[in-house]
Design an enzyme around this catalytic site. Structure first.
Site, PDB file in Angstrom:
ATOM      1  N   GLY A  12       0.487  -0.947  -0.128  1.00  0.00           N
ATOM      2  CA  GLY A  12      -0.339   0.060  -0.235  1.00  0.00           C
ATOM      3  C   GLY A  12       0.793   1.191   0.045  1.00  0.00           C
ATOM      4  O   GLY A  12       1.521   1.048  -1.032  1.00  0.00           O
ATOM      5  N   PHE A  13       0.241   1.694   1.069  1.00  0.00           N
ATOM      6  CA  PHE A  13       1.098   3.589   0.731  1.00  0.00           C
ATOM      7  C   PHE A  13       2.825   3.101   1.285  1.00  0.00           C
ATOM      8  O   PHE A  13       3.311   4.014   1.076  1.00  0.00           O
ATOM      9  CB  PHE A  13       0.643   4.028   1.952  1.00  0.00           C
ATOM     10  CG  PHE A  13      -0.892   5.231   1.636  1.00  0.00           C
ATOM     11  CD1 PHE A  13      -1.817   5.068   0.250  1.00  0.00           C
ATOM     12  CD2 PHE A  13      -1.901   5.626   3.164  1.00  0.00           C
ATOM     13  CE1 PHE A  13      -2.854   5.205   0.355  1.00  0.00           C
ATOM     14  CE2 PHE A  13      -2.656   6.107   3.005  1.00  0.00           C
ATOM     15  CZ  PHE A  13      -3.694   5.407   1.187  1.00  0.00           C
ATOM     16  N   ARG A  33       5.345  -6.436  10.000  1.00  0.00           N
ATOM     17  CA  ARG A  33       5.160  -7.691  10.100  1.00  0.00           C
ATOM     18  C   ARG A  33       5.954  -8.627   9.187  1.00  0.00           C
ATOM     19  O   ARG A  33       6.835  -9.652   9.676  1.00  0.00           O
ATOM     20  CB  ARG A  33       4.096  -8.490  10.223  1.00  0.00           C
ATOM     21  CG  ARG A  33       3.389  -7.720  11.783  1.00  0.00           C
ATOM     22  CD  ARG A  33       2.523  -8.007  12.292  1.00  0.00           C
ATOM     23  NE  ARG A  33       1.472  -7.524  11.207  1.00  0.00           N
ATOM     24  CZ  ARG A  33      -0.357  -7.788  11.138  1.00  0.00           C
ATOM     25  NH1 ARG A  33      -1.098  -8.199  12.228  1.00  0.00           N
ATOM     26  NH2 ARG A  33      -0.921  -7.309  10.859  1.00  0.00           N
ATOM     27  N   ASN A  82       3.449   5.440   8.946  1.00  0.00           N
ATOM     28  CA  ASN A  82       2.198   4.419   7.759  1.00  0.00           C
ATOM     29  C   ASN A  82       1.118   3.024   8.295  1.00  0.00           C
ATOM     30  O   ASN A  82      -0.046   3.217   8.045  1.00  0.00           O
ATOM     31  CB  ASN A  82       2.781   3.863   6.609  1.00  0.00           C
ATOM     32  CG  ASN A  82       2.164   3.581   5.687  1.00  0.00           C
ATOM     33  OD1 ASN A  82       0.769   4.109   5.010  1.00  0.00           O
ATOM     34  ND2 ASN A  82       2.359   2.087   5.542  1.00  0.00           N
ATOM     35  N   SER A 135      -6.640  10.371   8.693  1.00  0.00           N
ATOM     36  CA  SER A 135      -7.672  10.114   7.552  1.00  0.00           C
ATOM     37  C   SER A 135      -8.412  11.096   7.748  1.00  0.00           C
ATOM     38  O   SER A 135      -8.359  11.576   8.653  1.00  0.00           O
ATOM     39  CB  SER A 135      -8.217   8.827   8.100  1.00  0.00           C
ATOM     40  OG  SER A 135      -9.165   8.859   7.077  1.00  0.00           O
ATOM     41  N   TYR A 148     -12.826   3.285  13.856  1.00  0.00           N
ATOM     42  CA  TYR A 148     -11.943   3.610  13.295  1.00  0.00           C
ATOM     43  C   TYR A 148     -11.663   5.091  12.860  1.00  0.00           C
ATOM     44  O   TYR A 148     -10.118   5.692  12.672  1.00  0.00           O
ATOM     45  CB  TYR A 148     -12.025   3.039  11.709  1.00  0.00           C
ATOM     46  CG  TYR A 148     -11.079   3.864  10.758  1.00  0.00           C
ATOM     47  CD1 TYR A 148      -9.315   2.872  10.591  1.00  0.00           C
ATOM     48  CD2 TYR A 148     -11.401   4.395   9.716  1.00  0.00           C
ATOM     49  CE1 TYR A 148      -8.430   3.330   9.753  1.00  0.00           C
ATOM     50  CE2 TYR A 148     -10.482   4.875   9.137  1.00  0.00           C
ATOM     51  CZ  TYR A 148      -9.292   4.256   8.966  1.00  0.00           C
ATOM     52  OH  TYR A 148      -7.935   5.465   8.099  1.00  0.00           O
ATOM     53  N   PRO A 178      -5.145  11.354   4.419  1.00  0.00           N
ATOM     54  CA  PRO A 178      -6.279  10.618   2.917  1.00  0.00           C
ATOM     55  C   PRO A 178      -7.463  10.484   2.915  1.00  0.00           C
ATOM     56  O   PRO A 178      -7.729   9.897   3.989  1.00  0.00           O
ATOM     57  CB  PRO A 178      -5.426   9.699   1.905  1.00  0.00           C
ATOM     58  CG  PRO A 178      -4.199   9.719   3.476  1.00  0.00           C
ATOM     59  CD  PRO A 178      -4.594  10.369   4.468  1.00  0.00           C
ATOM     60  N   LEU A 180     -10.628   8.621   0.118  1.00  0.00           N
ATOM     61  CA  LEU A 180     -10.930   7.785  -0.527  1.00  0.00           C
ATOM     62  C   LEU A 180      -9.283   7.753  -1.392  1.00  0.00           C
ATOM     63  O   LEU A 180      -9.081   8.373  -2.737  1.00  0.00           O
ATOM     64  CB  LEU A 180     -12.069   7.213  -1.370  1.00  0.00           C
ATOM     65  CG  LEU A 180     -12.803   6.733  -2.261  1.00  0.00           C
ATOM     66  CD1 LEU A 180     -12.559   5.291  -1.228  1.00  0.00           C
ATOM     67  CD2 LEU A 180     -13.876   6.998  -3.848  1.00  0.00           C
ATOM     68  N   GLY A 183      -5.948   1.138  -5.055  1.00  0.00           N
ATOM     69  CA  GLY A 183      -4.756   0.518  -5.324  1.00  0.00           C
ATOM     70  C   GLY A 183      -3.963   0.412  -3.542  1.00  0.00           C
ATOM     71  O   GLY A 183      -2.801   0.007  -3.926  1.00  0.00           O
TER      72      GLY A 183
HETATM   73  C1  8X3 Z   1      -9.685   5.686   4.636  1.00  0.00           C
HETATM   74  C2  8X3 Z   1     -10.732   6.540   4.280  1.00  0.00           C
HETATM   75  O1  8X3 Z   1     -13.216   7.151   4.493  1.00  0.00           O
HETATM   76  O2  8X3 Z   1     -12.102   5.011   3.412  1.00  0.00           O
HETATM   77  O3  8X3 Z   1      -8.762   6.612   5.634  1.00  0.00           O
HETATM   78  O4  8X3 Z   1     -12.644   5.755   6.390  1.00  0.00           O
HETATM   79  S1  8X3 Z   1     -12.167   6.237   4.485  1.00  0.00           S
END
Ligand code: 8X3
Length: 248
Positions: A12-13, A33, A82, A135, A148, A178, A180, A183
């Site tokens: 990912g990132f 991990r 990250n 996020s 989350y 970020p 949406l 990838g």
């Molecule tokens: C990811 C953004 O909109 O899926 O951190 O929560 S969202």
């Protein structure tokens, strides 16, 4: 050239960022991990990518591995926190406690374990930069976002409080938030279903891991007198849903 620690470096990132940093001539200490994924990245990127297999949620193990790493690399310039994940989109009243525990352990506790281990060295050398992945979910509430989003709000506020404590030092702290982004495995992990995850990105020109990597390297390469406190990114295609009203 800088020495950067990247957590969650195996995909990912994190993997996009490792590729970008190595291509710019930096050294990346890539933590994750999964040893096999780290090894594949090391084969691809060469000696400027140093794979370090560790589960940062395990505090005792993290402290031991990080003590060894800081002995080998005493001048770490950047820590990019990250690693993180979302699990589930159930409403809080239906959510699974195990999923909440895992999100808190990964998004909060693991981030604290490594930050606590590396921050004193940065203060001692009066140089360093911590860049945390937040996020949009940490800023905007949505149904199913519950824990989350709350972990990401923690990350954002921790960054601001670190800056307060670091006043008078040259150590910088930034949060990148970020929206949406396609990838990555993020939604497949969250939903536990690759097809449902793929449907989320259908016909949407979403952000990409490279967008995030470019933003992080821009923040990191900014002049030493400049601190990006917080930066939020969304694809143009993403916007605000408005406040919901439940009608009887
Ligand atoms: C990811 C953004 O909109 O899926 O951190 O929560 S969202």
């Amino acid at each position: 050239m800088k020495t950067a620690v990247v957590t969650g470096a195996s995909s990912g990132f994190g993997a996009a960022l490792a590729r970008k940093l190595v291509s710019e001539g930096h050294t990346v200490l890539g933590l994750a991990r999964r040893q096999d994924k780290l090894d594949a990245l090391a084969t691809e990127l060469g000696e400027r990518f140093v794979p370090v297999s560790v589960d940062l949620t395990d505090r005792a193990r993290a402290e031991a591995v990080l003590a060894d790493l800081t002995a080998r690399y005493p001048h770490i310039d950047v820590l990019i926190n990250n690693a993180g994940l979302a699990l589930g989109v159930d409403k809080a009243q239906d959510a699974k406690m195990d999923q909440w525990d895992t999100m808190v352990a990964t998004n909060i506790s693991a981030l604290l374990h490594i930050t606590h281990a590396l921050l004193p060295g940065m203060v001692k050398q009066n140089k360093g930069h911590i860049i945390n992945l937040g996020s949009t979910a940490g800023e905007y509430a949505y149904a199913g976002g519950n824990v989350y989003g709350a972990t990401k709000a923690f990350v954002h506020h921790l960054g601001l409080n670190l800056r307060a404590d670091l006043s008078g030092t040259a150590v910088r702290v930034s949060t990148v938030a970020p929206g949406l982004c396609s990838g990555t495995d993020f939604s497949a992990v969250r939903l536990g279903d690759k097809d449902k995850a793929a449907a989320l990105y259908q016909n949407v020109d979403a952000l990409t891991p490279e967008d995030i990597a470019n933003t992080i390297t821009w923040i990191m390469n900014a002049p030493a007198h400049m601190n990006v406190n917080y930066i939020e990114l969304m694809p143009v295609a993403q916007s605000f849903a408005g406040l919901s009203v439940h009608r009887q």
